[in-house]
Design an enzyme around this catalytic site. Structure first.
Site, short mmCIF file in Angstrom:
data_model
loop_
_atom_site.label_atom_id
_atom_site.label_comp_id
_atom_site.label_asym_id
_atom_site.label_seq_id
_atom_site.Cartn_x
_atom_site.Cartn_y
_atom_site.Cartn_z
N TYR A 144 5.83 26.16 94.38
CA TYR A 144 6.02 27.00 93.20
C TYR A 144 4.71 27.05 92.43
CZ TYR A 144 7.95 28.76 88.78
OH TYR A 144 8.22 29.50 87.65
N ASP A 239 -3.02 23.66 93.18
CA ASP A 239 -2.18 23.83 92.00
C ASP A 239 -1.76 22.42 91.57
OD1 ASP A 239 -0.21 24.11 90.16
OD2 ASP A 239 0.97 25.58 91.29
N LYS A 267 1.54 21.47 82.26
CA LYS A 267 2.36 20.28 82.00
C LYS A 267 1.60 19.18 81.24
CE LYS A 267 5.82 21.74 85.18
NZ LYS A 267 5.73 22.44 86.41
C1 LIG Z 1 5.63 24.00 86.57
C2 LIG Z 1 4.72 24.52 87.60
C3 LIG Z 1 4.07 25.75 87.48
C4 LIG Z 1 4.36 26.72 86.38
O1 LIG Z 1 4.01 26.25 85.12
P1 LIG Z 1 4.69 26.91 83.83
O2 LIG Z 1 4.02 26.22 82.69
O3 LIG Z 1 6.16 26.67 83.94
O4 LIG Z 1 4.38 28.37 83.87
C5 LIG Z 1 3.12 26.08 88.43
N1 LIG Z 1 2.85 25.26 89.45
C6 LIG Z 1 3.46 24.08 89.61
C7 LIG Z 1 3.10 23.19 90.75
C8 LIG Z 1 4.43 23.67 88.71
O5 LIG Z 1 5.07 22.51 88.90
#
Ligand SMILES: *Cc1c(COP(=O)(O)O)cnc(C)c1O
Length: 428
Positions: A144, A239, A267
């Site tokens: 994601y 990511d 985060k």
């Molecule tokens: C949570 C998450 C996102 C998205 O971040 P948001 O602040 O919710 O837009 C992208 N990549 C990873 C790996 C994530 O865990």
């Protein structure tokens, strides 16, 4: 425990907010029932609108790595708010957090702050496309990267090498530039390189997958991706929205000793306020406006409250490297305890863990990618989730989520959780 007021609040919310929530997974669709409404939180605990106290294993999906209402962060936000909450002009605070982040993370020279992980990943691939002058990206099924169009793509059918939209509103035109590979399957990546010679701008990957449960990269997998990128003039994007400032001070790059070309954060970097960021070495970051041609902007980017929160969080993590060891030890303790209880009670399960990321899958086979993660017994998970909730333990309301461990958890809390797992797994 009683969740009456939460149910009432949810009914009211549903009238004016789609599904009653501002982000879908909060709605409990994966587990049934109605969501818990939070009133406040402190340390490792949530206090809900019905007056229940819950041990929290979500921690806002990661940011509250040092516990809720962490005092240095709360105080910094209060003090900054008195000075004005947004200017749309540079502040010294932005340079301070940027310099600290750059010093903590390997292999980056410059960092740009945005407002979410979604924005960070979206901007990272635009930058990679601009820098390489190529259109296509490779992502892995089950990873994601936020909800921007390029990432809401699922594997196409049959012989198609490109993906198809997995949400209405994402166009075929966008989908054709996102190629889908299988996590931990190097051949699936090599095939995409062969059939799209000189067209791939970037590979984007969660270096430890955390959005299909926690899935570690197989030995050598990340290094092999690094090599493939080098051979093909493709950028490697990590990511690290989930892994950054969690698995180590320098995130997965540090933990695995692999250099990415662009790194996305979110985060933890915001300490619980809306913050994302992306970073790279000078050569790449100088491709960004106003220095270079790739456009990226934000009215509230670098917002002083958000930067104050993020700065205090990073300072706390930077000043005490033992935090990461402590988190690892607590999570390992939890893993061992839950494993023992589930085994004693004849439950079929697999636990995956890397550092303070952990997931429990109700299937006895190894979980290494989306396909194997999907094999878990969802009915059992639902009972497990609601059973824990009744005991006062809150895990993510979906079988495909990592548990987020916070340093605020005590060994008493962990023992309480392990005993709760024992009690409920005896019942089913
Ligand atoms: C949570 C998450 C996102 C998205 O971040 P948001 O602040 O919710 O837009 C992208 N990549 C990873 C790996 C994530 O865990």
């Amino acid at each position: 425990m009683i969740y009456q007021r939460s149910s009432q609040l949810f009914a009211e919310a549903e009238k004016v907010i789609p599904g009653g929530v501002n982000s879908p997974v909060r709605a409990f669709k994966g587990v049934g029932g109605t969501p818990i409404f939070v009133k406040s939180a402190k340390g490792a605990y949530l206090f809900d609108e019905d007056g229940n106290k819950l041990i929290d294993y979500i921690n806002s999906w990661g940011p509250m790595i040092l516990g809720h209402a962490f005092e240095p962060v709360v105080n910094a936000v209060i003090e900054r708010a008195k000075l004005g909450t947004s200017f749309g002009m540079p502040t010294a605070l932005e340079t301070e957090i940027a310099a600290l982040a750059v010093s903590m993370v390997p292999n980056i020279d410059k960092i740009r702050f945005v407002n979410s992980g979604t924005e960070a990943c979206m901007s990272a691939i635009r930058l990679a496309r601009g820098f390489t002058n190529r259109d296509k990206i490779i992502k892995f099924a089950g990873c994601y990267h936020g909800h921007s169009d390029s990432f809401l793509i699922q594997a196409g059918s049959g012989g198609m090498t490109f993906g198809t939209p997995n949400s209405p509103g994402v166009t075929q035109g966008t989908a054709k530039d996102t190629l889908l590979a299988k996590y931990n399957d190097l051949d699936s990546v090599k095939e995409l390189f062969e059939s799209n010679k000189n067209e791939i701008a970037a590979i984007i990957i969660e270096p430890v997958a955390g959005n299909m449960g926690c899935i570690p990269p197989k030995d050598g997998f990340l290094q092999a991706l690094r090599n493939l990128c080098d051979e093909n003039g493709t950028l490697l994007i990590f990511d690290e929205v989930m892994t950054g400032f969690r698995l180590a001070k320098g995130g997965a790059q540090e933990l695995f000793g692999i250099k990415a070309d662009i790194v996305a954060f979110g985060k933890v970097i915001g300490g619980g306020l809306p913050v994302g960021a992306f970073a790279a070495r000078n050569e790449i970051m100088n491709y960004l406006a106003p220095v270079g041609p790739v456009y990226q902007a934000g009215t509230l980017s670098g917002n002083p409250l958000a930067m104050a929160a993020g700065l205090e969080m990073l300072k706390a993590l930077n000043s005490e490297p033992a935090i990461f060891q402590r988190l690892e030890q607590k999570t390992a303790y939890l893993e061992k305890g839950i494993s023992e209880k589930l085994t004693q009670n004849n439950v079929k399960f697999t636990i995956n863990r890397v550092g303070s990321m952990i997931s429990v899958h109700f299937d006895e086979n190894a979980v290494t990618d989306l396909q194997t993660a999907s094999k878990g017994d969802n009915d059992y998970f639902k009972k497990f989730f609601h059973g824990l909730l009744q005991e006062g333990v809150y895990i993510a309301p979906s079988a495909y989520e990592t548990w987020f461990i916070t340093d605020a958890l005590t060994y008493e809390d962990l023992d309480f959780t392990i005993n709760a797992v024992d009690k409920i797994s005896k019942q089913f």
